[in-house]
Design a protein around this motif. Structure first.
Motif, mmCIF file in Angstrom:
data_model
loop_
_atom_site.group_PDB
_atom_site.id
_atom_site.type_symbol
_atom_site.label_atom_id
_atom_site.label_comp_id
_atom_site.label_asym_id
_atom_site.label_seq_id
_atom_site.Cartn_x
_atom_site.Cartn_y
_atom_site.Cartn_z
ATOM 1 N N ALA A 49 -49.506 -68.112 -14.809
ATOM 2 C CA ALA A 49 -49.807 -66.677 -14.852
ATOM 3 C C ALA A 49 -50.989 -66.347 -13.955
ATOM 4 O O ALA A 49 -50.977 -65.331 -13.253
ATOM 5 N N LEU A 50 -52.011 -67.204 -13.957
ATOM 6 C CA LEU A 50 -53.162 -66.971 -13.082
ATOM 7 C C LEU A 50 -52.774 -67.054 -11.611
ATOM 8 O O LEU A 50 -53.215 -66.252 -10.788
ATOM 9 N N THR A 51 -51.937 -68.022 -11.282
ATOM 10 C CA THR A 51 -51.488 -68.181 -9.902
ATOM 11 C C THR A 51 -50.629 -66.991 -9.471
ATOM 12 O O THR A 51 -50.793 -66.463 -8.367
ATOM 13 N N LEU A 52 -49.727 -66.566 -10.342
ATOM 14 C CA LEU A 52 -48.889 -65.401 -10.019
ATOM 15 C C LEU A 52 -49.736 -64.141 -9.866
ATOM 16 O O LEU A 52 -49.497 -63.338 -8.954
ATOM 17 N N ALA A 53 -50.723 -63.958 -10.731
ATOM 18 C CA ALA A 53 -51.603 -62.797 -10.620
ATOM 19 C C ALA A 53 -52.351 -62.820 -9.300
ATOM 20 O O ALA A 53 -52.509 -61.778 -8.643
ATOM 21 N N LEU A 54 -52.815 -63.989 -8.899
ATOM 22 C CA LEU A 54 -53.514 -64.113 -7.623
ATOM 23 C C LEU A 54 -52.606 -63.735 -6.459
ATOM 24 O O LEU A 54 -52.983 -62.933 -5.593
ATOM 25 N N PHE A 55 -51.397 -64.281 -6.431
ATOM 26 C CA PHE A 55 -50.491 -63.999 -5.322
ATOM 27 C C PHE A 55 -50.011 -62.550 -5.314
ATOM 28 O O PHE A 55 -49.870 -61.937 -4.250
ATOM 29 N N PHE A 56 -49.741 -61.989 -6.503
ATOM 30 C CA PHE A 56 -49.368 -60.570 -6.562
ATOM 31 C C PHE A 56 -50.495 -59.694 -6.043
ATOM 32 O O PHE A 56 -50.262 -58.776 -5.254
ATOM 33 N N SER A 57 -51.710 -59.952 -6.504
ATOM 34 C CA SER A 57 -52.827 -59.109 -6.073
ATOM 35 C C SER A 57 -53.080 -59.251 -4.573
ATOM 36 O O SER A 57 -53.339 -58.261 -3.891
ATOM 37 N N MET A 58 -52.997 -60.464 -4.056
ATOM 38 C CA MET A 58 -53.168 -60.643 -2.609
ATOM 39 C C MET A 58 -52.043 -59.963 -1.843
ATOM 40 O O MET A 58 -52.275 -59.342 -0.794
ATOM 41 N N GLY A 59 -50.827 -60.061 -2.356
ATOM 42 C CA GLY A 59 -49.686 -59.435 -1.699
ATOM 43 C C GLY A 59 -49.758 -57.921 -1.691
ATOM 44 O O GLY A 59 -49.339 -57.269 -0.741
ATOM 45 N N PHE A 60 -50.308 -57.342 -2.766
ATOM 46 C CA PHE A 60 -50.427 -55.893 -2.830
ATOM 47 C C PHE A 60 -51.553 -55.380 -1.946
ATOM 48 O O PHE A 60 -51.444 -54.311 -1.347
#
Length: 104
Positions: free
Chosen positions: A82-93
């Motif tokens: 979940a932390l990794t996905l949150a990081l990638f989503f936030s960077m992607g946005f």
């Protein structure tokens, strides 16, 4: 050892969620301003445009939800995905906006 990591992961997830919420509220204000500006210039508002804007705003909530899951968990170290996905989503946005600002 583990107690420190458990406390710090929770603390970092809380701060990341709160900072993301502030960014999201700023984006919400800009989107509302854009919609109101379009409405005031007598241009016809397309429902598809408004729906797309709202959908984008709702997608921006995903990292905050993931950070909230980690922050509320009794064992936050088990939520590495979940932390990794949150990081990638936030960077992607954020990346398209950052690139749009920094390109000449």
């Amino acid at each position: 050892g583990r107690d420190h990591y458990t406390t710090m992961v929770t603390w970092c997830a809380r701060w990341a969620r709160n900072a993301w919420f502030v960014l999201w509220v700023f984006l919400l204000c800009l989107t509302a301003w854009s919609i109101l500006d379009t409405a005031n210039t007598q241009m016809p508002l397309l429902q598809n445009q408004i729906i797309n804007d709202i959908t984008r705003l709702l997608l921006w909530i995903i990292p905050a939800l993931l950070w909230t899951i980690v922050e509320r968990s009794a064992t936050p170290l088990r939520h590495k995905l979940a932390l990794t996905l949150a990081l990638f989503f936030s960077m992607g946005f954020v990346a398209p906006f950052y690139l749009g600002i920094t390109t000449p």
